[in-house]
Enzyme design. Structure first.
Site, short mmCIF file in Angstrom:
data_model
loop_
_atom_site.label_atom_id
_atom_site.label_comp_id
_atom_site.label_asym_id
_atom_site.label_seq_id
_atom_site.Cartn_x
_atom_site.Cartn_y
_atom_site.Cartn_z
N ASP A 13 28.88 63.07 31.56
CA ASP A 13 30.25 62.82 31.28
C ASP A 13 30.46 61.14 30.79
OD1 ASP A 13 30.73 65.46 32.09
OD2 ASP A 13 31.16 64.68 34.15
N LYS A 16 29.72 61.48 25.47
CA LYS A 16 28.62 61.82 24.34
C LYS A 16 29.37 62.62 23.29
CE LYS A 16 26.30 64.15 27.58
NZ LYS A 16 27.11 63.69 28.85
N GLY A 40 30.77 69.73 29.31
CA GLY A 40 31.91 69.71 28.87
C GLY A 40 32.10 68.49 28.22
N HIS A 41 32.17 68.49 26.83
CA HIS A 41 32.39 67.42 25.77
C HIS A 41 33.76 67.49 25.31
CE1 HIS A 41 27.61 67.55 25.51
NE2 HIS A 41 27.95 67.42 26.70
N GLN A 223 24.57 66.60 29.75
CA GLN A 223 24.19 65.97 31.21
C GLN A 223 23.81 64.58 31.08
OE1 GLN A 223 22.98 69.62 30.78
NE2 GLN A 223 25.07 69.83 31.10
#
Ligand code: GDP
Ligand code: IMO
Ligand code: MG
Length: 427
Positions: A13, A16, A40-41, A223
């Site tokens: 988180d 990225k 989750g981006h 990650q």
């Protein structure tokens, strides 16, 4: 020959998605190479806010081919939902490609992730419960099912029958659960096969072509390094490697073609799930960071644990990945802090250490040793050049660069694409 890897340098988180979305304006391919829908981006661009789980963050550009590489574990139901949502919002997903070698998340992976976590009780990892661990375990145990298997339904059925027999023994005998139905899973995955067959291909050939034509490729990490199965806070981590080695392994791009490795750090520290985090703040400062930054998991909605920047862990992540440059994100989150702290060492059993330890039992005993810098106490969200940053913000960045041992080439001061200070063009 620009092939740029964008690597999470903390516990995930780091922002990225934002950085990839910004850099992808000049790229031709954006490739996910690890993880799965545990990622989750968040991307905020002129089209709105998007929370991507499997789709590479370059999908918004008409000139970009989005590749889900062989190193990703893919839940086709989630991918389907994501693509449907993107399509409904006017994003063209026709240039998505899925590696025939990517492993599939199967229904039993998700069930087993839950059962294993439940069995661990208070010692649970705090996984995202997406079946990631069991899917990557099956990959190395040679009982996984890959996207390419779906292209021949007879082969797929045979493979599924063999694997399911083993999984049903585990579910019924070890956990006292009901067995899963071969026919039901087969029927469901045949529907997926029909939908995804046009997208499944040898993505290594696609990327080899891109490199031969000198087209820009971005490798989008998922990650962060501290969740790596080898270098992270094992066993409190994930099950595929978020580090630069896997950018090659998970995409099929040979290491000699990497032209730049960018580490992404946020300006403080967060972690979601279990495991030690030496700089965690369980006080009102931690709470303040969480609320200002809305630090809640993109995937699970869990509150993220917040704390000051950990330069011990940061230097280690830089060493493992060999970053050429780093991006510091979310600097604006610290705008209102009267002082900012950086952890420069750990006190372990009365001694100062500056190397990140391998074992979580040791890390749990480490107490952060802080250096304190004055805050800048003014909003920086509109700043677009380094020299416009308040002096104290520049001092903070300079100190991070010194401690990490790498230049900060990008500084992010907000969620939007344009809220980025670019100090060097990476390609
Ligand atoms: P990722 O998993 O590394 O892509 O990061 P996430 O998307 O899970 O979490 C990062 C969050 O920070 C997202 O909500 C981003 O929109 C947001 N973000 C990224 N860069 C910045 C920044 O410079 N400032 C602020 N305030 N938010 C940012
Ligand atoms: P992005 O790509 C933050 C964490 C989980 C848990 C551990 C193992 O958005 O940075 P898993 O489901 O992978 O078996 O969970 O890893 N985790 C993440 N934390 N960001 C992520 O991804 C994460 N993906 C997994 O919270 O502690
Ligand atoms: Mg995330």
């Amino acid at each position: 020959m620009p092939v740029v890897a964008i690597i999470g340098a903390q516990w995930g988180d780091e922002g990225k998605g934002k950085i990839v979305d910004m850099l992808a304006a000049r790229a031709r391919y954006v490739v996910r190479f690890s993880g799965g829908d545990n990622a989750g981006h968040t991307v905020v661009n002129p089209r709105g806010e998007f929370k991507l789980r499997l789709t590479p963050s370059g999908v918004f550009y008409p000139g970009v081919v989005s590749v889900i590489g062989n190193g990703v574990a893919v839940n086709l139901a989630v991918l389907g939902q994501e693509v449907d949502e993107l399509t409904a919002r006017g994003v063209d997903t026709s240039r998505l490609r899925l590696s025939d070698r990517a492993h599939l998340i199967m229904p039993y992976h998700i069930i087993l992730d839950g059962l294993q976590e439940e069995a661990l009780g208070a010692k649970a990892i705090g996984t995202t419960l997406k079946g990631i661990g069991p899917a990557f375990a099956d990959k190395v145990a040679r009982c996984g099912i890959r996207a390419g298997d779906l292209l021949d339904k007879a082969v797929f059925r045979q493979r599924l029958a063999t694997v399911l027999e083993q999984k049903n023994r585990l579910l019924t005998m070890a956990y006292g659960k009901s067995p899963l139905s071969l026919d039901e899973i087969y029927a469901q995955y045949c529907v997926y096969a029909d939908r995804w067959a046009p997208y499944i291909c040898d993505t290594t050939a696609l990327l080899a072509g891109a490199i031969a034509r000198d087209e820009a490729v971005l490798l989008e990490g998922a990650q962060g390094t501290l969740l790596d199965p080898d270098f992270g806070t094992y066993p409190f981590g994930t099950s595929s490697s978020p580090t630069v080695g896997n950018a090659c392994l998970g995409s099929g791009i040979p290491p000699r073609y990497l032209s730049y490795v960018l580490g992404v750090y946020k300006a403080y520290q967060t972690r979601v799930g279990g495991g030690p985090m030496p700089t965690e703040l369980k006080d009102e400062t931690g709470e303040k960071i969480r609320e200002i930054a809305r630090e809640y998991g993109t995937v699970s909605g869990r509150p993220r644990r917040c704390g000051w920047f950990d330069a011990v862990a940061a230097r280690f992540a830089c060493r493992i990945n060999g970053f050429d440059g780093i991006a510091i994100t979310r600097l604006d989150v610290l705008d209102s802090m009267p002082v900012v702290r950086i952890c420069t060492g750990y006190e372990l059993d009365g001694k100062l250490i500056t190397d990140f330890p391998a074992g979580v039992a040791v890390l749990e005993r480490c107490r952060p040793v802080y250096e304190e810098l004055p805050g800048w106490r003014e909003p920086i969200g509109r700043v677009r050049s380094y020299k416009e940053l308040p002096l104290n913000a520049r001092k903070y960045i300079r100190r991070l660069e010194e401690l990490i041992g790498c230049p900060a080439v990008l500084i992010s001061v907000g969620q939007h694409r344009e809220q980025t200070i670019v100090r060097k063009q990476l390609f």
